[in-house]
Write an enzyme that holds these catalytic residues in place. Sequence first.
Site, PDB file in Angstrom:
ATOM      1  N   THR A   1      41.461  42.233  26.459  1.00  0.00           N
ATOM      2  CA  THR A   1      41.071  42.714  27.785  1.00  0.00           C
ATOM      3  C   THR A   1      41.971  43.889  28.148  1.00  0.00           C
ATOM      4  O   THR A   1      43.109  43.977  27.690  1.00  0.00           O
ATOM      5  CB  THR A   1      41.259  41.637  28.866  1.00  0.00           C
ATOM      6  OG1 THR A   1      42.637  41.272  28.879  1.00  0.00           O
ATOM      7  CG2 THR A   1      40.416  40.413  28.598  1.00  0.00           C
TER       8      THR A   1
ATOM      9  N   TRP B   1      36.057  39.715  55.274  1.00  0.00           N
ATOM     10  CA  TRP B   1      36.158  40.460  54.021  1.00  0.00           C
ATOM     11  C   TRP B   1      35.460  41.805  54.140  1.00  0.00           C
ATOM     12  O   TRP B   1      34.335  41.902  54.631  1.00  0.00           O
ATOM     13  CB  TRP B   1      35.518  39.677  52.878  1.00  0.00           C
ATOM     14  CG  TRP B   1      36.335  38.510  52.424  1.00  0.00           C
ATOM     15  CD1 TRP B   1      37.491  38.036  52.986  1.00  0.00           C
ATOM     16  CD2 TRP B   1      36.062  37.664  51.303  1.00  0.00           C
ATOM     17  NE1 TRP B   1      37.959  36.957  52.293  1.00  0.00           N
ATOM     18  CE2 TRP B   1      37.104  36.703  51.260  1.00  0.00           C
ATOM     19  CE3 TRP B   1      35.063  37.610  50.337  1.00  0.00           C
ATOM     20  CZ2 TRP B   1      37.163  35.713  50.273  1.00  0.00           C
ATOM     21  CZ3 TRP B   1      35.112  36.630  49.363  1.00  0.00           C
ATOM     22  CH2 TRP B   1      36.155  35.687  49.334  1.00  0.00           C
TER      23      TRP B   1
END
Length: 552
Positions: free
Chosen positions: A191, A446
């Site tokens: 990754t 959010w």
Amino acid sequence: MVEDLGFASTMMDIPLQVRRLLDHGARVHGASRVITATDDGLRERTFAEIGARAAQLAHGLRDLGIGAGDRVGTFQWNNDRHVEAYLAVPSMGSVVHPLNIRLFPEQLIFTANHAADRVVIVDNSLLPGFAKLLPALTSVEHVIVAGDADLSVLDDAGVAVHSYESLLEGRATTYDWPDVDERSAAAMCYTSGTTGDPKGVVYSHRSIYLHALAEALPDVFDLSYRDLLLGVVPQFHVLAWGLPYTAFATGCSMAMPDRFLAPEPLARFIAAARPNKAAGVPTVWAGLLQHLAAAPDADVSSLTEVVVGGSALPEAMMKAFDARGITALHAWGMTEMSPLGTLARPPAGAAEADHDRYRLTQGRFVPSVEARLIGPDGDELPWDDESVGELEVRGPWIADAYYGADDPDKFHDGWLRTGDVGVISPDGYLRLTDRSKDVIKSGGEWISSVELEGHLIAHPDVVEASVVGVPDDRWGERPLAAVVLREGAQITFDDLRAFLADKVARWQLPERWTLVAEIPKTSVGKFDKKRIRRSYREDELDVTTLGSDRDR
Ligand code: AMP
């Protein structure tokens, strides 16, 4: 636990192996081609030639003592020889490990040592950089240099050095591929996360095989022997989204740009190779589209579909492609998912007017990928296009662990926690609103950084925009917008804020703004928000504050 019903099928139990993709492509689609960009034009090799050269490479590697399970690193651009390694190494029972040439040296060294690569195949154009790393690569015994190069730069490196073409020359063009267990390792990628050490994901023969078949489906990439696909997504990033394997499964030809990835040479390569489809991350397409706007003679008319993934596809980019008669298809996935999770084609029967709405989602789940949304309190949420949760997935090409590193938080109860936050519609379209670590938590609510970025980039004077959450005494976090403006643009931050005002709720409007020359990128071309946050913390940014708290 899988249940045994006590009544067996009468089907053969043929293992799904990379060698079968190799054999199929080389034989049945022997005339399909890999076209590689070179300094002096195009180099073309048919799948039949690549199959034969893959066998020669396998013989060469075997003579170097490379055997079952040994890791063979590659340090290469997207090109025909890299495809040969993709096919030969797993087929002979070894494991191909494309090294991410764009990682910072310490991370690169970490990945090669962690994977214990015994051999590395290196493109000649990358040799000087590789030679500097080599003393720190503790497991490497052999370096194979692809393309013409002065091999003497490695004279004192303490490894055996070989020329790729000499290693292949004169060897048999067939190989008695071993019958490996389909669950055994075939390839690995690390990754490119911006925190901590990179994590290794090991793909199996079975996962690669199934992924290749699913990727080709008409509602996914829709690939066949009639297509020529421009592979811009690097082979060192999630196996180029598995596309070389899908190419050999379907006969889809590939156009590989090698190191010619800057907008101008890429446009020239497209004009010369004439691919009809393409795959890559938004940053590459942003550069290409900007170049095309200033170069009316550039000919990309062969392109009809471009798959965009790795980061969100901004609406402005979709429209810019539309204006050129090219359909941008949005796809989502991750290294841990081989990478395919979703792809956004509108459903059958959708009214034309609704198509864009579907195309701007991350798309529908590909068959074999199962998903669920988990809310903040750990409950599974409904697919109602409204409930926002963290996405978890499972499936036959989805990792269940990292190589040599425990991560019980990421992998749990047979599911992969993706770290992506969003909603799913009743008909299975995923819409991501953020990464869980990038979402801006302001006053208990959010704010989607992705949404703000999408709106900002739609402004004609904005070239790039990235929004991150920064600490705020009153609200916990507030958005900071970092923007790159078009040269000569006369626009102010107030103008940009006013531009956003009718697009998002008032309390979501950023009050902190900064002008930057370029948004920092990760090794695979994504916005590196961690670096922006760090620059903010370390007071390196020239931040203008507008509007302030009175608007909340
Ligand atoms: P990587 O493993 O480097 O491919 O990164 C995977 C991550 O990239 C995902 O978990 C997402 O956060 C992000 N990503 C990939 N594709 C998309 C997309 N189409 N839209 C938004 N984010 C994406």
